[in-house]
Design a protein around this motif. Structure first.
Motif, mmCIF file in Angstrom:
data_model
loop_
_atom_site.group_PDB
_atom_site.id
_atom_site.type_symbol
_atom_site.label_atom_id
_atom_site.label_comp_id
_atom_site.label_asym_id
_atom_site.label_seq_id
_atom_site.Cartn_x
_atom_site.Cartn_y
_atom_site.Cartn_z
ATOM 1 N N TYR A 147 -35.799 -53.597 22.743
ATOM 2 C CA TYR A 147 -36.880 -54.257 22.003
ATOM 3 C C TYR A 147 -37.907 -53.240 21.536
ATOM 4 N N ARG A 148 -38.317 -52.342 22.435
ATOM 5 C CA ARG A 148 -39.315 -51.346 22.063
ATOM 6 C C ARG A 148 -38.769 -50.341 21.040
ATOM 7 N N MET A 149 -37.507 -49.953 21.175
ATOM 8 C CA MET A 149 -36.925 -49.020 20.211
ATOM 9 C C MET A 149 -36.907 -49.631 18.818
ATOM 10 N N LEU A 150 -36.536 -50.904 18.742
ATOM 11 C CA LEU A 150 -36.480 -51.565 17.443
ATOM 12 C C LEU A 150 -37.869 -51.717 16.829
ATOM 13 N N THR A 151 -38.842 -52.129 17.645
ATOM 14 C CA THR A 151 -40.180 -52.342 17.100
ATOM 15 C C THR A 151 -40.871 -51.032 16.737
ATOM 16 N N LEU A 152 -40.658 -50.001 17.539
ATOM 17 C CA LEU A 152 -41.295 -48.718 17.267
ATOM 18 C C LEU A 152 -40.725 -48.031 16.037
ATOM 19 N N ASN A 153 -39.451 -48.289 15.744
ATOM 20 C CA ASN A 153 -38.801 -47.590 14.643
ATOM 21 C C ASN A 153 -38.683 -48.406 13.368
#
Length: 391
Positions: A147-153
């Protein structure tokens, strides 16, 4: 190196530690992450000059946006708090178990600059001493990492969703508990109730996350993130990948056992005007294929999102209630319907996925006549499929 703040990220139920360290200290950590962590994504080649400019900016002492790291779940006792007393030691010991969630290109730029300015002692010392802010997530789950990888990128040129999921779950590539995952290199077909192809399970899990039984073509990251939000509302403390595999395995195992491990003989297949190269000749073989896994994943997403079932555990509970009155007849009918798709579809694999998508929706939606009745679901899925193709 010091901790500036520690805050709970309630969305993903993890602790975000904002740390200040020098570029020199970060270089030592980054080298280990990139060298020893097989899960870490690789460098993206680009003709963009932005990172060349960043090198020059760093030399003048610019403030670099924070780089975001996380201890990889399962490799680190992520319930243990990191504090100023154990932070430096923990990072030294467990650097290879860190992932870069955001800031990969900045990291490579810093490492390139480190090598380039070595010959200039004054500039080298200046660069090494520059402060750098690092966010370090602890207590994060695998689905939280995704989730964090998708939102951060979002808004950048990210890895594909498939690549990120493969990376995050690659520690399961040989299996977990009693489940065995076969690799492409092994070139063998699953032949036992606990066997799957790892790549096909990944495809099914992606369909579960995206809500789409079709292979990912052009990704809509916002839509994927939204689906992920819906799926993880009650499940952040659970390993969704394991639950996905267990729920599908429970369905396959139920059908296989209730049919007494039925395997259709070639003469029976021929007598029923089914292709001599059928989709499969048993529930075990059929429910080991990627078309079924993808249809299953997308259907379960639909059922959860529309409040028709609560979660994956519900599926595990319901599979024990499925009835199959005439396994051989249902299997033959299903193969006939799949033969029709082969003879009439433009994109056979995609429409096979669609058929199984409707079959699973029929089987687990209490508003359908096929609810927990496999014989009826086989028929209803065919009706839904043909109705959809007439649109």
């Amino acid at each position: 190196m010091k901790i500036l703040t520690s805050n709970t990220d309630y969305k993903i139920k993890a602790v975000n530690n904002l740390v200040e360290m020098t570029i020199g200290e970060y270089v030592e950590i980054a080298r280990v992450i990139l060298k020893n962590n097989s899960l870490q994504r690789r460098r993206v080649t680009t003709s963009n000059k932005t990172y060349s400019l960043l090198k020059e900016d760093i030399k003048t002492g610019c403030v670099i946006p924070p780089i975001v790291l996380a201890f990889f779940p399962g490799e680190y006792d992520h319930k243990t708090d990191i504090n100023e007393k154990n932070l430096i030691e923990t990072l030294k010991i467990l650097s290879k178990q860190l992932l870069i969630l955001d800031g990969l290109q900045r990291t490579y730029t810093i490492l390139d600059l480190y090598e380039e300015v070595k010959s200039d002692v004054h500039l080298f010392e200046k660069v090494l001493a520059l402060p750098l802010r690092i966010e370090i997530y602890t207590g994060i789950s695998k689905i939280g990492v995704l989730y964090r990888m998708l939102t951060l990128n979002t808004g950048q040129t990210p890895m594909s969703t498939r690549h990120q999921i493969e990376m995050i779950y690659s520690d399961y590539n040989k299996g977990f508990e009693d489940f065995i995952f076969l690799t492409e290199a092994e070139n063998t077909t699953p032949s036992a109730s606990n066997e799957f192809r790892f790549s096909e399970v990944i495809d099914g899990f992606i369909s579960y996350i995206t809500g789409d039984y079709l292979p990912i073509d052009k990704e809509d990251l916002i839509s994927i993130i939204k689906n992920l939000e819906n799926l993880t509302n009650d499940d952040l403390d659970k390993d969704l990948f394991k639950l996905f595999v267990k729920s599908f395995a429970s369905l396959r195992d139920t059908l296989n056992k209730d049919s007494n491990n039925l395997v259709l003989e070639s003469d029976v297949i021929k007598e029923n005007n089914i292709s001599q190269r059928p989709f499969g000749n048993s529930f075990l073989i059929i429910f080991s294929k990627v078309q079924v896994l993808s249809g299953y994943g997308a259907a379960i997403n639909f059922l959860i999102e529309n409040g028709l079932i609560k979660n994956l555990e519900t599926i595990i509970e319901l599979t024990g209630k499925i009835k199959i009155t005439d396994p051989e007849l249902s299997l033959l009918k299903m193969l006939q319907y799949l033969d029709f798709i082969v003879m009439n579809a433009k994109k056979i694999g995609n429409e096979q996925r669609m058929y199984f998508y409707y079959l699973i929706r029929s089987l687990f939606n209490e508003n359908n006549e096929g609810y927990l009745d496999f014989d009826k679901s086989v028929e209803q899925a065919n009706k839904f499929y043909k109705s959809n193709m007439l649109r």
